[in-house]
Scaffold this motif. Structure first.
Motif, PDB file in Angstrom:
ATOM      1  N   LYS A 100      17.433   4.702   9.082  1.00 37.02           N
ATOM      2  CA  LYS A 100      17.030   3.911   7.912  1.00 37.02           C
ATOM      3  C   LYS A 100      15.710   4.415   7.356  1.00 37.02           C
ATOM      4  O   LYS A 100      15.550   4.573   6.133  1.00 37.02           O
ATOM      5  CB  LYS A 100      16.878   2.430   8.289  1.00 37.02           C
ATOM      6  N   ALA A 101      14.787   4.682   8.263  1.00 34.50           N
ATOM      7  CA  ALA A 101      13.472   5.157   7.822  1.00 34.50           C
ATOM      8  C   ALA A 101      13.589   6.549   7.212  1.00 34.50           C
ATOM      9  O   ALA A 101      13.019   6.846   6.156  1.00 34.50           O
ATOM     10  CB  ALA A 101      12.498   5.158   8.998  1.00 34.50           C
ATOM     11  N   ALA A 102      14.392   7.403   7.858  1.00 32.95           N
ATOM     12  CA  ALA A 102      14.518   8.789   7.402  1.00 32.95           C
ATOM     13  C   ALA A 102      15.137   8.856   6.004  1.00 32.95           C
ATOM     14  O   ALA A 102      14.719   9.649   5.162  1.00 32.95           O
ATOM     15  CB  ALA A 102      15.359   9.583   8.405  1.00 32.95           C
ATOM     16  N   TYR A 103      16.170   8.045   5.741  1.00 32.63           N
ATOM     17  CA  TYR A 103      16.860   8.099   4.453  1.00 32.63           C
ATOM     18  C   TYR A 103      16.306   7.122   3.433  1.00 32.63           C
ATOM     19  O   TYR A 103      16.801   7.033   2.321  1.00 32.63           O
ATOM     20  CB  TYR A 103      18.365   7.847   4.655  1.00 32.63           C
ATOM     21  N   ASP A 133      15.373   1.505   4.338  1.00 33.90           N
ATOM     22  CA  ASP A 133      14.603   0.300   4.643  1.00 33.90           C
ATOM     23  C   ASP A 133      13.853  -0.229   3.420  1.00 33.90           C
ATOM     24  O   ASP A 133      13.297  -1.315   3.440  1.00 33.90           O
ATOM     25  CB  ASP A 133      13.621   0.562   5.802  1.00 33.90           C
ATOM     26  N   GLN A 134      13.853   0.545   2.345  1.00 33.29           N
ATOM     27  CA  GLN A 134      13.149   0.093   1.147  1.00 33.29           C
ATOM     28  C   GLN A 134      14.030  -0.841   0.319  1.00 33.29           C
ATOM     29  O   GLN A 134      15.253  -0.851   0.498  1.00 33.29           O
ATOM     30  CB  GLN A 134      12.728   1.304   0.307  1.00 33.29           C
ATOM     31  N   PRO A 135      13.425  -1.636  -0.604  1.00 32.99           N
ATOM     32  CA  PRO A 135      14.257  -2.492  -1.463  1.00 32.99           C
ATOM     33  C   PRO A 135      15.263  -1.638  -2.256  1.00 32.99           C
ATOM     34  O   PRO A 135      14.969  -0.480  -2.603  1.00 32.99           O
ATOM     35  CB  PRO A 135      13.246  -3.136  -2.419  1.00 32.99           C
ATOM     36  N   VAL A 136      16.421  -2.250  -2.549  1.00 36.18           N
ATOM     37  CA  VAL A 136      17.516  -1.502  -3.175  1.00 36.18           C
ATOM     38  C   VAL A 136      17.087  -0.871  -4.508  1.00 36.18           C
ATOM     39  O   VAL A 136      17.374   0.287  -4.777  1.00 36.18           O
ATOM     40  CB  VAL A 136      18.748  -2.412  -3.386  1.00 36.18           C
ATOM     41  N   TYR A 137      16.334  -1.658  -5.331  1.00 34.85           N
ATOM     42  CA  TYR A 137      15.983  -1.098  -6.640  1.00 34.85           C
ATOM     43  C   TYR A 137      15.035   0.083  -6.524  1.00 34.85           C
ATOM     44  O   TYR A 137      15.089   1.034  -7.308  1.00 34.85           O
ATOM     45  CB  TYR A 137      15.423  -2.188  -7.566  1.00 34.85           C
ATOM     46  N   PHE A 160      15.887   3.757  -8.112  1.00 33.71           N
ATOM     47  CA  PHE A 160      15.054   4.522  -9.050  1.00 33.71           C
ATOM     48  C   PHE A 160      14.602   5.847  -8.455  1.00 33.71           C
ATOM     49  O   PHE A 160      14.517   6.850  -9.159  1.00 33.71           O
ATOM     50  CB  PHE A 160      13.878   3.671  -9.535  1.00 33.71           C
ATOM     51  N   LYS A 161      14.336   5.828  -7.157  1.00 37.57           N
ATOM     52  CA  LYS A 161      13.966   7.096  -6.501  1.00 37.57           C
ATOM     53  C   LYS A 161      15.115   8.100  -6.617  1.00 37.57           C
ATOM     54  O   LYS A 161      14.941   9.266  -6.952  1.00 37.57           O
ATOM     55  CB  LYS A 161      13.679   6.846  -5.018  1.00 37.57           C
TER      56      LYS A 161
END
Lengths: 342, 305
Positions: free
Chosen positions: B51-54, B57-61, B65-66
């Protein structure tokens, strides 16, 4: 006057599943240089098919026959498709009823004006363009040069019909056929277009065949009139004669349908012709109008011929003289409505 | 024309954004991507690490945008399976798909337009019937089955063409026929209907009344108007062909982007699947935009719209 077009016994038939539809049943007429012949009749009487038959532009399943169609001294019946293509748009041109849809939406006015003359006459692009501008000005279009780059959808109906007229005149035709040229236009524009056709006819010394259902138009432009009913010419003659002495009961009926200023009272019903046009499928003997005619007698069901009641005024009615005598004086008013349809 | 172009362009951009959001959300349709990537024997720590690598873990939006920001710059992340940048994979595979798409389109148009014209000119004749039969068969036949039949005939019974691979032009012949034939009926029927309509129009009568030759009437006055809907359809069909190429490339083992999509789906290679989908969609949108412009050029009346 030299005869430009002379048609003898023209017939147009269309085979249908119910039988053969005889849309034009043996009509003869001629038109001379500088003269306007009006073909008058109601919808479906065969007047438009007659014009298409002259151009040999009938729908493919329709069959054209005639004893002779002589145009500028040549027999059109003997010309093949190739020979006819040289006549079309060149010496014999045509204007149609629907100015809104008769121009190709994908090409500019200039392109459509110039292609005909470039094909028929050996002219350069520049000469074709000059001729187009000259004629657009002739038909009363301002800023003609800039119009050449416009597309049909950018012009009004009246302007489009003017373009159609200019297009028909590009090669300087000897005969101009106008199929209901003003039917789709406003009344004020109608008058302008009719004037224009008349003026151009004088200027270019053309023969004109004008097809219409509107007797007002006939009165305004015709030199001679041929009244058509169920595929036949039932009465023909010079315009004054037809209007002052309509003889065929059908012609009389048509005249009764027009309101006359000062004569037709307010609120008065206009004349109608009772009954409906007979089916034109199959053979027909006798008078096609007999089933609606107040004067019909047994003789009307016998084969009949067209004859002159006075020189130059021909009527296809077995009882023409009697009808004329019966209606003389009273003329027009109310003779037909009183009769009941057979 | 400028206003029209600007309007179409704006619309295209809005559609692209919508599509990108849809493509992105596909990632979450099949459950938690991190769990799927980690495999069956992974423990909670492994999943957290993935999760951290890809960035899961960040919010979906933020993720969206990334990802979109990267995508417009041609940066689609790493392929999970190939362990290389997705963009490199696609750049390598896309020419094969484009080659197939373009040749199939040419095949379809070259077959369909003359047939449609003949069918219209000789309406209800034998030619018309034969063309209709061809159309019905073409629409009804599943393309993978047709592909297999062609392989049996031309690679096995009469071995004149290769059955799989993408090394030479010969490898493209059968896939082109399959993919192109699938699009042929629609083009042909549309050409026929359009032409029949136009041939009975008043302006064609005007053209004939000018004394133009039948060929002039047909090619200059009739076909140009009849072809307008075909142009729109061609753009849509090209989009379908790209999607269709996923199946066709798989059957013929053509190493194109379609094949890549199929491989990636079966390997749960999310970044690659997303990238191929997004590129195919964008491509489709660009084509539609170009078709609109081409249509406006062919049909002056829509330039003002």
């Amino acid at each position: 006057m030299t005869t430009t077009l002379s048609v003898e016994n023209l017939r147009v038939s269309i085979p249908l599943s119910a039988g053969v539809l005889h849309a034009v049943r043996g009509i003869s007429f001629e038109v001379a240089r500088g003269e306007t012949l009006c073909l008058v009749g109601e919808s479906g009487c065969g007047k438009s098919l007659t014009s298409l038959a002259l151009m040999n532009l009938l729908p493919s399943r329709a069959k054209r026959e005639a004893d002779r169609i002589s145009f500028d001294g040549a027999d059109l019946l003997k010309l093949g498709e190739r020979g006819m293509a040289k006549v079309r748009g060149n010496t014999m041109a045509m204007i149609f009823q629907e100015p809104m849809t008769s121009l190709n939406p994908a090409y500019t006015i200039g392109n459509q004006l110039e292609e005909g003359i470039r094909l028929h006459k050996n002219v350069s692009a520049k000469e074709a363009r000059e001729r187009a501008i000259y004629l657009l000005e002739k038909v009363g279009i301002t800023a003609a040069a800039s119009r050449l780059g416009q597309y049909p959808h950018q012009l009004s109906g009246g302007l489009r019909q003017r373009v159609m007229i200019a297009m028909a005149l590009m090669c300087g035709p000897d005969l101009l056929i106008c199929d209901e040229p003003t039917t789709a236009l406003d009344v004020t524009i109608q008058a302008q277009i009719l004037h224009l056709i008349k003026d151009l006819q004088r200027e270019f010394d053309m023969a004109v065949i004008l097809i219409t259902h509107d007797l007002g138009v006939v009165a305004r432009v015709a030199d001679r009139v041929a009244v058509m009913y169920a595929g036949e010419i039932i009465e023909s003659g010079v315009v004054g004669e037809i209007f002052s002495r309509p003889t065929h009961p059908y012609t009389q009926g048509l005249m009764n349908c027009i309101p006359v200023p000062g004569k037709t009272r307010q609120g008065e019903r206009l004349g109608t012709i009772p009954g409906i046009v007979p089916s034109m499928i199959g053979e027909m003997t006798g008078c096609a109008f007999a089933n609606r005619c107040a004067y019909a007698q047994d003789i009307c069901l016998q084969p009949l011929t067209t004859h002159d009641i006075v020189p130059g005024h021909a009527v296809r009615c077995a009882r023409a003289e009697e009808v004329l005598a019966l209606t003389a004086g009273s003329n027009q008013a109310g003779t037909i409505q009183s009769g009941s349809p057979a | 024309m400028l206003v029209y172009t600007a309007k179409r362009l704006l619309l295209a951009i809005l559609v692209s954004l919508t599509v990108s959001a849809l493509v992105f959300s596909l990632l979450y349709l099949s459950g938690d991507p991190a769990t799927a990537l980690a495999g069956e024997r992974a423990n909670e720590a492994d999943i957290q690490a993935i999760k951290a690598a890809y960035g899961f873990d960040q919010p979906v939006y933020v993720q969206y945008f990334k990802w979109l920001g990267g995508a417009v710059q041609g940066e689609f992340g790493q392929s999970v399976y190939f362990r290389m940048p997705v963009i490199d994979l696609i750049v390598e595979r896309l020419p094969v798909t484009m080659m197939l798409g373009v040749s199939a389109m040419i095949f379809a148009l070259v077959l369909a337009i003359p047939l449609g014209v003949l069918a219209a000119m000789y309406q209800n004749s034998l030619i018309d019937r034969a063309a209709l039969l061809l159309a019905v068969v073409g629409q009804a036949m599943p393309s993978f089955w047709f592909a297999l039949m062609l392989i049996v005939v031309f690679a096995y019974w009469v071995p004149i063409l290769p059955a799989s691979g993408s090394d030479s032009w010969e490898h493209f012949v059968l896939p082109t026929i399959v993919l192109g034939y699938y699009a042929t009926p629609a083009f042909m029927r549309l050409t026929r209907t359009g032409l029949l309509d136009v041939l009975s129009s008043d302006y064609v009568r005007t053209a004939r009344a000018k004394g133009l030759s039948p060929a002039m009437v047909l090619f200059k006055h009739a076909l140009r108007n009849a072809i307008i809907p075909v142009v729109s359809l061609a753009a849509v069909q090209f989009g379908f062909m790209l999607t269709g190429s996923i199946i066709i490339e798989t059957v013929f083992a053509l190493h194109g982007a379609g094949f890549l999509a199929w491989e990636s789906i079966s390997r749960s290679d999310f970044p690659t699947v997303q990238a191929v989908l997004l590129l195919f969609s964008w491509f489709y949108i660009i084509l539609t935009f170009l078709a609109d412009l081409l249509n406006a050029w062919l049909n002056p009346r829509i330039r003002v719209a």
